[in-house]
Scaffold this active site. Structure first.
Site, PDB file in Angstrom:
ATOM      1  N   GLU A  37      30.940  44.319  47.621  1.00  0.00           N
ATOM      2  CA  GLU A  37      31.143  44.062  46.192  1.00  0.00           C
ATOM      3  C   GLU A  37      29.836  44.375  45.483  1.00  0.00           C
ATOM      4  OE1 GLU A  37      32.347  40.015  45.680  1.00  0.00           O
ATOM      5  OE2 GLU A  37      34.416  40.371  46.274  1.00  0.00           O
ATOM      6  N   HIS A  55      26.318  42.793  46.538  1.00  0.00           N
ATOM      7  CA  HIS A  55      25.731  42.272  45.293  1.00  0.00           C
ATOM      8  C   HIS A  55      24.258  42.596  45.082  1.00  0.00           C
ATOM      9  CE1 HIS A  55      28.868  38.859  46.004  1.00  0.00           C
ATOM     10  NE2 HIS A  55      29.450  39.940  45.485  1.00  0.00           N
ATOM     11  N   GLY A  98      46.769  31.637  49.811  1.00  0.00           N
ATOM     12  CA  GLY A  98      45.867  31.928  48.699  1.00  0.00           C
ATOM     13  C   GLY A  98      44.921  33.059  49.039  1.00  0.00           C
ATOM     14  N   TRP A 158      23.884  39.303  51.973  1.00  0.00           N
ATOM     15  CA  TRP A 158      24.484  38.767  50.744  1.00  0.00           C
ATOM     16  C   TRP A 158      23.424  38.338  49.751  1.00  0.00           C
ATOM     17  CZ3 TRP A 158      25.597  33.309  49.231  1.00  0.00           C
ATOM     18  CH2 TRP A 158      26.542  33.209  48.207  1.00  0.00           C
TER      19      TRP A 158
END
Length: 852
Positions: A749, A728, A443, A693
């Site tokens: 990201e 972020h 996955g 983060w």
């Protein structure tokens, strides 16, 4: 696991023992004080997660510590400072010690016998002793039953000694502080009225049991006395409790049969929050208090020198190959931590040198495993260290905050599984086989970092989107998704970024491995590796040029420690070893001495409260920051970690400060805010693996709820980042203003929750670049950089570019890519106005291999 029912023989024996006991033990002499309650307790083992060592010193006779079912087990308590010990009371559960030794120690390592007890019959033992020390231990010799040792309470009495004093302040530390309660009778009787200094106002609760009222003192403090002024509706039975975090409570005093009125209670413990927890009312009404007074003061060493060394605290699990039920220990911690993404549990497994057979150590959140040898091959596991993603339905993209370090591993199947995401370092490991970085079923996966490791077989990243490997050797490397970067890696694949995912540099320009704890005989030491230039391959077994520091040169920081004590230890010249836990700070930790080591175990977590910064490092040589997490507090901090003051200018090229496996989180565990996560003002700093983060999921998440403008700001010159993960942030994720900066591997990201294009438009540009080099910079170079967008709040946003740099001959950018994740937003360019736009819903990178 203990059976629910014991044999009749054991039960009758225990009952007989209890019947034969006197109803009370001799009272202590006037000088005696209860020194152990609420203090840090550790044990050789625990039967299960519900019977920890702390339960033997919590003041409650309904909770207990119990050990594994073998004879050689111990329980010890850290009194916080040296004391003259006069008596030890042991309140045994039915599984008692027949023969045991009471011992005392100044440092938690060298023990002297206080008294040997033989032929014990359980119940309550009150043992008169005489000795001086900080640590007191019950060392079991023989059990009376087939079960382990089990104590309801372990109480040490005596007086502070060795220059120690206890001073309890006369001021009410609770007055005017924020207060909350389980309930209020009406709007006219709020919790705050019990802490306003006015005996004409009161708090009152609903007429049910239990009810509580609590106050936030603003920081962790030593609590020495509590005054209660009850209205006519009083508590008959209640506890006075303290907590560092407002969630996990320690009972400082249990009161039964009270009659109301005014009363003062001497207590001993520490916490930021103090609670009066009523369990039985004295009337038919609720609980009602005119006033609660909390007195704090200095206890322990009376302002004397802070002691280095000592035990490693309750959440460090030290084992050797003969440790009984070792697999069960791993399984118990994993069961608790597997899905506890934002929980408060923190654990460190330390494996003494030797060979461990048949072990599968599954690692959940905030769990670390390390060998205690000087070299990885000193600690051999014939088994596995496993991270998989069953808890998240086979998706490994949230397998954060865990680590493995300094050991050798021979996987059972020939290949170990390490399916991690960010903030999960794999350091100094010898894998005698292959390494699979994907979850079972292949996955999604989004990692990761390997350093100073040797993998004899092939590394298979498979579904991993990106990965950075430094100063290691591999037997082979198969495939990859977007961005696989290697520096100084023997056996690494050749660069093929035009057509594939690889960026490979033959050596790492400057590196220094992370400090680590090890055993030199029976003594704990910290090895501090030396700087390497143009490194290739692992640093061991030679370990050349490093320095060993004894644990006595470290303040061993345990939960409940205050920032003032931590700073006093630093000022005294000690290094810091944070044991696993969550530490609330009411002021910044100030690292001012060259070559200071600040090392965390088990993802120790620092939380600045009230808007303070978490840590400041002076403009000095050779500070080592490693192995901890900074979690932003609810009140906005300016900068969570600052390395060097704004005017820093010293040259540290010969001995740089390093920041390794230091992670920052803003939100996720609750609302948090910080303008800057990390600011580097000093020159020559090495940032080796960090994840900064701003949370995109969890609690306290929203565009303004967990506001954080900048992830990393670099103002110092000659700063090197190897393994930079920053995600972020509301504005620039990385803003680099220092000269001659270098970055090797960058993963990013953009903020998912940007509400619309207008919210992120600046200077006529839609979207803040993930990585911006300031227009004033003349020289900068970077390799292997990726930025991804996933604008879930407004998928129509078109980000102008992922990277923004001045166009100058000294600016060189290599192997950059941008990706739209599933079409939720797009990029118009890769860097500045260069690079093809992303489009559609397919996650196809747009690349630039060289700029300009």
């Amino acid at each position: 696991m203990r059976l629910k029912k014991r044999s009749l023989v054991v039960a009758l024996a225990a009952t007989a023992a209890l019947i034969s006991l006197p109803t009370s033990h001799p009272s202590a002499v006037a000088a005696d004080a209860l020194l152990s309650q609420g203090r840090t307790a550790t044990a050789s083992s625990t039967e299960n997660a519900g019977t920890p060592a702390a339960y033997a010193v919590d003041g409650s006779t309904t909770t207990r510590w119990s050990s594994a079912a073998t004879d050689n087990q111990w329980l010890q308590v850290d009194l916080g400072a040296s004391a003259s010990v006069s008596r030890v009371d042991l309140n045994w559960e039915a599984a008692y010690g027949k023969d045991y030794i009471l011992q005392i120690s100044a440092d938690g390592q060298n023990w002297s016998d206080l008294k040997s007890v033989t032929g014990g019959d359980g119940g309550t033992d009150s043992v008169t002793v005489s000795g001086q020390g900080r640590y007191v231990r019950m060392q079991g010799v023989h059990r009376a039953t087939p079960y382990g040792y089990s104590l309801w309470e372990f109480q040490v009495y005596g007086a502070s000694g060795g220059g120690s004093t206890t001073s309890c302040g006369t001021a009410n530390a609770a007055q005017g502080k924020p207060a909350t309660a389980s309930s209020t009778e009406n709007a006219g009787t709020p919790a705050s009225a019990a802490f306003d200094g006015n005996t004409a106002t009161r708090w009152s609760s609903q007429p049910t049991d239990p009810q509580w009222v609590q106050v936030d003192l603003g920081s962790v403090q030593d609590v020495c006395k509590v005054d209660l002024n009850w209205e006519a509706a009083y508590a008959k039975d209640f506890q006075i409790q303290a907590s560092a975090d407002g969630q996990s409570w320690t009972t400082l005093k249990s009161v039964t049969g009270a009659t109301g009125g005014q009363a003062s209670y001497d207590v001993s413990g520490s916490g930021r929050y103090v609670r009066i927890n009523g369990t039985a009312r004295g009337t038919g009404y609720g609980y009602s208090l005119w006033e609660v007074g909390v007195h704090t003061g200095s206890s322990g060493n009376g302002g004397g020198p802070i002691q280095g060394g000592g035990d490693l605290g309750p959440n460090v699990i030290v084992v050797d190959p003969s440790t009984p039920n070792l697999q069960q220990k791993f399984d118990q911690v994993f069961a608790q931590q597997e899905s506890a993404q934002f929980g408060s549990g923190r654990y460190q497994f330390l494996l003494k040198p030797g060979t461990y057979n048949g072990i599968n150590a599954q690692l959940g959140f905030y769990t670390s495993i390390s060998g205690l040898g000087l070299n990885p091959d000193d600690t051999q596991i014939n088994g596995d260290i496993t991270v998989d993603a069953g808890w998240f339905n086979g998706n490994a993209t949230q397998n954060f905050w865990r680590s493995a370090e300094n050991l050798a591993l021979r996987p059972v199947s020939g290949t170990d599984r390490w399916a991690v995401a960010q903030a999960a370092p794999f350091r100094r490991i010898h894998v005698q086989g292959g390494l699979n970085l994907a979850p079972n079923g292949y996955g999604w996966a989004s990692g990761g970092y390997i350093a100073d490791s040797k993998i004899d077989g092939t590394v298979g990243p498979y579904s991993q989107q990106q990965w950075y490997t430094r100063d290691s050797s591999v037997g082979g490397w198969t495939n990859g998704v977007w961005n696989m970067t290697f520096t100084g890696v023997q056996g690494a694949p050749a660069t093929n970024f035009d057509s594939g995912p690889y960026t490979t540099l033959d050596t790492t320009p400057v590196s220094r491995e992370k400090p680590f704890l090890y055993l030199d005989g029976s003594e704990y030491k910290v090895f501090v590796p030396a700087k390497r230039t143009n490194a290739r391959g692992v640093s061991w077994p030679a370990n050349s040029g490093g320095t060993s520091l004894p644990l006595s040169q470290f303040y061993v920081v345990k939960p409940g420690a205050t920032a003032s004590t931590i700073n006093a230890a630093l000022a005294q010249g000690l290094n810091l070893l944070f044991t696993p836990g969550v530490y609330h700070l009411d002021r910044a930790i100030e690292v001012t001495r060259a070559n200071t080591v600040v090392l965390g175990l088990g993802l120790a977590t620092l939380v600045p409260d009230g808007g303070v910064d978490a840590m400041h490092v002076a403009d000095v040589d050779g500070v080592r920051l490693a192995g901890f997490l900074i979690d932003a507090g609810t009140v906005n901090s300016d900068t969570l970690l600052r390395i060097g003051p704004a005017d820093a200018s010293a040259d540290h090229a010969a001995n740089p400060t390093t920041m390794q496996d230091v992670f920052v989180r803003v939100g996720g565990a609750g609302a948090g805010k910080a303008t800057n996560s990390v600011v580097v003002n000093s020159d020559d700093v090495i940032i080796d693996h960090t994840w900064l983060w701003r949370a995109d999921h969890g609690d306290g998440v929203g565009w303004d709820t967990n506001r954080a403008d900048y992830g990393l700001r670099v103002n110092g010159d000659d700063v090197l980042a190897t393994g930079l993960f920053v995600e972020h942030f509301n504005k620039y994720d990385v803003y680099w203003a220092g000269e001659r900066g270098r970055t090797i591997f960058f993963q990013n990201e953009k903020a998912y929750d940007a509400p619309n294009a207008a919210a992120i438009t600046h200077d006529g540009i839609v979207g803040y670049a993930a990585y911006k080099v300031a227009d004033t910079v003349n020289t900068h170079e970077a390799w292997g950089l990726g930025s991804y967008c996933n604008y879930t709040s407004d998928p129509s946003i078109v980000q102008h570019h992922g990277f923004q740099v001045p166009v100058k001959s000294g600016i060189k950018m290599h192997d950059l890519l941008v990706i739209s994740l599933g079409g939720k937003g797009q990029y118009a360019h890769v860097i500045n106005d260069t690079g093809a736009p992303t489009s559609g819903t397919d996650t196809v990178p747009s690349k630039v291999t060289s700029f300009p």
